[in-house]
Design an enzyme around this catalytic site. Structure first.
Site, short mmCIF file in Angstrom:
data_model
loop_
_atom_site.label_atom_id
_atom_site.label_comp_id
_atom_site.label_asym_id
_atom_site.label_seq_id
_atom_site.Cartn_x
_atom_site.Cartn_y
_atom_site.Cartn_z
N LEU A 268 1.06 -1.21 0.06
CA LEU A 268 -0.23 0.03 -0.04
C LEU A 268 0.83 1.09 -0.02
O LEU A 268 0.46 2.27 0.65
CB LEU A 268 -0.80 -0.09 1.13
CG LEU A 268 -2.14 -1.04 1.23
CD1 LEU A 268 -2.77 -0.98 2.51
CD2 LEU A 268 -2.89 -0.43 -0.14
N CYS B 23 8.26 -8.19 -13.35
CA CYS B 23 7.05 -9.30 -13.19
C CYS B 23 5.62 -8.32 -13.14
O CYS B 23 4.90 -8.96 -14.30
CB CYS B 23 7.38 -9.83 -11.63
SG CYS B 23 8.72 -10.64 -11.75
N ARG C 112 15.14 -3.48 -15.18
CA ARG C 112 14.31 -3.97 -16.01
C ARG C 112 12.83 -3.39 -15.61
O ARG C 112 12.38 -3.43 -14.34
CB ARG C 112 14.06 -5.57 -16.05
CG ARG C 112 15.08 -6.11 -16.95
CD ARG C 112 15.02 -7.69 -16.79
NE ARG C 112 15.22 -8.19 -15.35
CZ ARG C 112 14.97 -9.40 -15.11
NH1 ARG C 112 14.60 -10.40 -16.09
NH2 ARG C 112 15.11 -9.62 -13.86
C1 UGA Z 1 6.96 -9.63 -7.53
C2 UGA Z 1 6.09 -10.08 -6.53
O1 UGA Z 1 6.08 -9.31 -5.39
C3 UGA Z 1 7.02 -11.26 -5.94
O2 UGA Z 1 6.15 -12.08 -5.05
C4 UGA Z 1 6.90 -12.43 -7.22
O3 UGA Z 1 7.65 -13.63 -6.88
C5 UGA Z 1 7.78 -11.41 -8.37
O4 UGA Z 1 7.30 -10.27 -8.53
C6 UGA Z 1 7.64 -12.50 -9.59
O5 UGA Z 1 6.49 -12.84 -10.24
O6 UGA Z 1 8.68 -12.93 -9.82
P1 UGA Z 1 9.22 -7.96 -7.56
O7 UGA Z 1 8.99 -7.76 -8.82
O8 UGA Z 1 10.73 -8.53 -7.34
O9 UGA Z 1 8.34 -9.19 -6.93
O10 UGA Z 1 9.17 -6.63 -6.51
P2 UGA Z 1 8.08 -6.07 -5.62
O11 UGA Z 1 8.47 -5.95 -4.13
O12 UGA Z 1 6.74 -6.81 -5.67
O13 UGA Z 1 7.86 -4.63 -6.27
C7 UGA Z 1 7.14 -4.78 -7.69
C8 UGA Z 1 7.24 -2.99 -7.98
O14 UGA Z 1 6.22 -2.61 -7.23
C9 UGA Z 1 8.41 -2.17 -7.71
O15 UGA Z 1 8.52 -1.20 -8.87
C10 UGA Z 1 7.93 -1.41 -6.30
O16 UGA Z 1 8.70 -0.21 -6.12
C11 UGA Z 1 6.38 -1.30 -6.55
N1 UGA Z 1 5.74 -1.33 -5.36
C12 UGA Z 1 5.75 -2.51 -4.53
C13 UGA Z 1 4.85 -0.06 -5.03
O17 UGA Z 1 4.98 0.91 -6.00
N2 UGA Z 1 4.23 -0.11 -3.93
C14 UGA Z 1 4.22 -1.24 -3.09
O18 UGA Z 1 3.56 -1.13 -1.72
C15 UGA Z 1 5.04 -2.15 -3.02
#
Ligand code: UGA
Length: 409
Positions: free
Chosen positions: A241, A251, A317
């Site tokens: 959030l 991803c 990426r």
């Molecule tokens: C995501 C999923 O969280 C993992 O569970 C999954 O295994 C992975 O994709 C995958 O499919 O391989 P990841 O992409 O490594 O993991 O990183 P996240 O922590 O999920 O962040 C993704 C994006 O969302 C980032 O750009 C982050 O800055 C953003 N984000 C995340 C937000 O803008 N707000 C948030 O509250 C959380």
């Protein structure tokens, strides 16, 4: 739960997920054979060099080095009892491209005919079944839920282990050390659990980003406080959030797109997921406009903090920061970037060597990646405007603070 037994295990595809999976499994005593078509990557790994930044990985890799070998040749998989597939499944023209995954599985079937194939790559429902029919092998859908930046911890201590297929016991045995609950189900359910999880998290992020837009219109509102208050409701939960520049990485953007087009092909529309994608696609312009209102960007000296798609990784990426950088340049800004681990800057952009020199002389500071190091800004007594695109900083530490979803002060 079956007790973990040491096995000869293969991992095909040594990107972020593959390298972490391989290292964690070797650290548990398994004999690990890693395969990748990238010769330079294999040479680096065999010299003991890890080509990615991931907390805790270097140390674990060093400890487990004598149980790991890396090759480009699939025949080295002979004798493996389980081979994990961690190959990329990119989205091409809005649809998932399974060609690398299929080629990899065919290679495994040719060279390690008695093994189980465990698919960790994110794949649309029906893929594991199709691979089983094509190769005649026992195939298990075993999606992963690790996040870059905390991938070692997530792999060692997952919330759940999902195994889809007919005969899943060997894969369960391999993950038994995690102590995580096991969901044993069909191939298609396992594949859907992964997609639905990523799509839901993407929706959660876009939801809070829309609330952030609204908070910006209401004096006295701060989306961080709203999110914290919402998150204390156990039905909602506090995670994912964080309002900001939107979700990036390798991803969520590709998986939401692939799932939406997969659904449309089956005659159903994922309107919530499509809306989440739409909200996400508008974040960069929204933030650039907000910065432009504070300091006209044409000719302005902008310090852009963070290039990686999130903290604790060097992965570019799907980086939202790179998109924002292009937009700032398009509007005529002179941009200096700084990232704690990324050392490359696109042409025409100056890469500062540290945080202090990045912000020196700037007309505006824009924080684009949630690196904890950037909290040092709070102690710098800055008078220049700061735009917090990730809501990392304490607003009261700055004389001229603005941020996504912040309308206080
Ligand atoms: C995501 C999923 O969280 C993992 O569970 C999954 O295994 C992975 O994709 C995958 O499919 O391989 P990841 O992409 O490594 O993991 O990183 P996240 O922590 O999920 O962040 C993704 C994006 O969302 C980032 O750009 C982050 O800055 C953003 N984000 C995340 C937000 O803008 N707000 C948030 O509250 C959380």
């Amino acid at each position: 739960m079956v007790q973990g037994e040491v096995m000869k295990v293969g991992v095909v595809g040594l990107g972020y997920v593959g390298l972490v999976t391989a290292t964690v499994l070797a650290s548990r005593g398994n004999e690990l054979v890693g395969i990748d078509i990238d010769t330079s990557r294999i040479e680096a790994l065999n010299r003991g060099r890890i080509p990615i930044v991931e907390p805790g990985l270097d140390e674990l890799f060093r400890q487990s080095r004598d149980r790991m070998s890396f090759h480009t040749d699939f025949s080295r998989l002979g004798g493996c009892r389980v081979v994990f597939i961690t190959l990329p499944t990119p989205t091409v023209d809005g649809r998932i491209d399974l060609s690398a995954l299929i080629a990899g599985c065919d290679g495994v079937a040719r060279h390690a005919p008695g093994c189980d194939i465990a698919i960790k790559s994110t794949v649309v429902p029906g893929t594991a079944r199709m691979i089983g029919q094509r190769t005649g092998m026992n195939v298990i859908a075993n999606p992963e839920f690790t996040r870059e930046g905390s991938a070692v911890m997530d792999t060692e201590k997952p919330d759940r282990v999902v195994v889809g297929g007919k005969e899943t016991s060997r894969v369960e045995e391999i993950w038994a050390f995690t102590g995580a609950p096991v969901i044993r189900t069909t191939w298609e359910n396992a594949e859907m659990i992964k997609y639905a999880s990523n799509a839901f998290l993407a929706c959660k992020i876009s939801f809070i980003n829309e609330m952030a837009d609204l908070c910006e219109k209401i004096p006295g509102c701060d989306v961080e406080i709203v999110a914290a208050g919402m998150g204390m409701d156990r039905r909602i939960g506090p995670h994912f959030l964080r309002a900001g520049l939107g979700y990036g990485g390798s991803c969520f953007p590709k998986d939401t797109e692939a799932l939406a087009s997969y659904a449309r092909e089956r005659g159903t529309r994922l309107s919530l997921v499509e809306s989440a994608m739409d909200v996400n696609s508008r974040r960069i312009l929204h933030v650039a406009d907000a910065a432009d209102r504070i300091v006209p960007l044409k000719g302005a000296r902008v310090a852009l903090l963070g290039l990686a798609f999130k903290e604790n990784t060097d992965d570019l990426r799907g980086s939202r920061s790179l998109l924002l950088l292009s937009e700032l340049l398009r509007r005529g800004a002179h941009v200096t970037v700084y990232d704690p681990v990324v050392r490359y800057a696109p042409d025409g952009v100056y890469m500062a060597r540290d945080l202090a020199s990045a912000v020196e002389g700037s007309d505006i500071i824009i924080l684009a990646t949630e690196w904890p190091e950037f909290r040092q800004l709070e102690k710098m007594a800055l008078s220049v405007p700061v735009f917090d695109g990730r809501r990392l900083l304490n607003p009261s530490s700055f004389s001229n603070y603005s941020g996504v979803g912040y309308s206080c002060g």
